[in-house]
Design an enzyme around this catalytic site. Structure first.
Site, PDB file in Angstrom:
ATOM      1  NE  ARG A  52      -2.484   1.148   3.566  1.00 51.99           N
ATOM      2  CZ  ARG A  52      -3.186   0.990   4.678  1.00 51.99           C
ATOM      3  NH1 ARG A  52      -4.477   0.642   4.619  1.00 51.99           N
ATOM      4  NH2 ARG A  52      -2.627   1.149   5.853  1.00 51.99           N
ATOM      5  NE  ARG A 100       3.981  28.206   0.690  1.00 49.54           N
ATOM      6  CZ  ARG A 100       3.013  27.469   1.206  1.00 49.54           C
ATOM      7  NH1 ARG A 100       3.252  26.683   2.240  1.00 49.54           N
ATOM      8  NH2 ARG A 100       1.798  27.496   0.698  1.00 49.54           N
ATOM      9  CG  HIS A 102       1.665  25.477  -4.250  1.00 45.59           C
ATOM     10  ND1 HIS A 102       2.140  26.614  -3.664  1.00 45.59           N
ATOM     11  CD2 HIS A 102       0.466  25.237  -3.674  1.00 45.59           C
ATOM     12  CE1 HIS A 102       1.270  27.061  -2.775  1.00 45.59           C
ATOM     13  NE2 HIS A 102       0.237  26.235  -2.754  1.00 45.59           N
ATOM     14  CD  GLU A 180     -12.143   5.455   4.379  1.00 44.97           C
ATOM     15  OE1 GLU A 180     -11.512   4.419   4.676  1.00 44.97           O
ATOM     16  OE2 GLU A 180     -11.712   6.323   3.617  1.00 44.97           O
ATOM     17  CG  LEU A 205      -6.573   3.495   3.418  1.00 48.45           C
ATOM     18  CD1 LEU A 205      -5.616   4.267   2.515  1.00 48.45           C
ATOM     19  CD2 LEU A 205      -6.107   3.563   4.851  1.00 48.45           C
TER      20      LEU A 205
END
Ligand code: PMP
Length: 287
Positions: A52, A100, A102, A180, A205
């Site tokens: 995963r 910094r 994006h 969920e 998930l």
């Protein structure tokens, strides 16, 4: 023993463990994580967690910080240094430290942090009485299949649950179906005795506990329906359950204050919890 963490190549005292302020995990929640249960010092479902993790990283185009083999050694060394028996191991990988901006930075190394802690025994009352959940709109993004460290909606949902005296919040999509929990997968048992849980997709998930329990169901010849269910169906269900690494399998006995299954954990829950814990204490844990 001094509690110890692993941060970018070093084992450090937990109290002093730190990442740079320009780590993209801190600046943008640009990273992924895993939580692995420790059973008598062994890692539960390690392969499924690694698979995963790889998938989450690949979806975000984050390079793995190290190979599975190396990570396996580091995880075990951390468990050893902390003298852990039953507990949880937390792993975060972020896109690294960069000024910094994006867009993806070039030439940065993936950051890796590992922490571990002892697990308190699960309160018997939770097991014997089941837990309450409250429902609320699922306000998360469209890629809940990625185990991203961006967890603000989950944080707010869990806090709202606590404020309501509940254990978990069940998140509800625009069609009225439960997706969920904020940190668990959701299940019901129909009047016909069939287990139902939402199928994996971009909206939930793919829980490792969910996956292991489904494999165990198969071995027991128990029927499973992977489909969405509504809050009304859950309230009227014979039983309801939740699964996660840190909670294992718990019965949900109240939804928004309404009793489910007479307000007591049901028979199927009892069987499933036993089957799951047998697996977790035995074959499921590795080295
Ligand atoms: N859904 C969400 C949103 C979660 O955070 C978790 C806990 N990691 C789960 C489901 C359950 O997954 P797992 O069984 O792998 O702990």
């Amino acid at each position: 023993v001094t509690r110890c963490a692993y941060v970018n190549g070093r084992y450090v005292p937990h109290a002093d463990a730190a990442v740079h302020i320009e780590d993209r995990g801190y600046q943008f929640a640009d990273g992924v994580y895993e939580v692995i249960a420790l059973r008598r010092g062994r890692l539960l479902d390690e392969e499924a967690h690694m698979a995963r993790l790889d998938r989450s990283l690949a979806e975000l185009e984050i390079a793995p910080a190290m190979s599975h083999a190396a990570l396996g050694l580091v995880m075990r060394e951390l468990v050893r240094r902390n003298r852990l028996g039953d507990g949880n191991l937390y792993l975060q990988m972020t896109r690294g430290v960069a000024p910094r901006d994006h867009g993806f930075p070039a030439g940065v190394e993936t950051s890796l942090v590992l922490t571990a802690r002892r697990a308190k025994p699960q309160p018997q009352a939770l097991v014997e009485q089941g837990v309450a959940v409250v429902t609320m709109p699922d306000i998360r993004w469209g890629r809940c299949d990625i185990k991203s460290i961006a967890l603000l909606p989950n944080v707010l949902g869990k806090q709202a649950a606590r404020a309501a005296g509940a254990y978990e919040a069940w998140l509800v999509d625009r069609d009225g179906h439960v997706t969920e929990g904020t940190s668990s997968n959701a299940w019901i048992v129909t009047a016909a005795g069939r287990l139902v849980t939402r199928k994996t997709g971009n909206d939930i998930l793919a829980g490792v506990t969910r996956r292991s329990l489904i494999a165990l169901l198969g071995e027991q010849g128990l029927a499973l329906e992977e489909r969405p269910f509504t809050v009304a169906e859950a309230k009227a269900a014979r039983e309801a359950l939740l699964t996660s690494t840190t909670s294992a399998v718990l019965a949900v006995t109240r939804i928004d204050g309404a009793k489910v299954g007479g307000g007591r954990p049901g028979k199927l829950f009892g069987a499933l919890r036993r089957i799951y814990l047998d697996y977790a204490d035995g074959a499921g844990a590795s080295g």
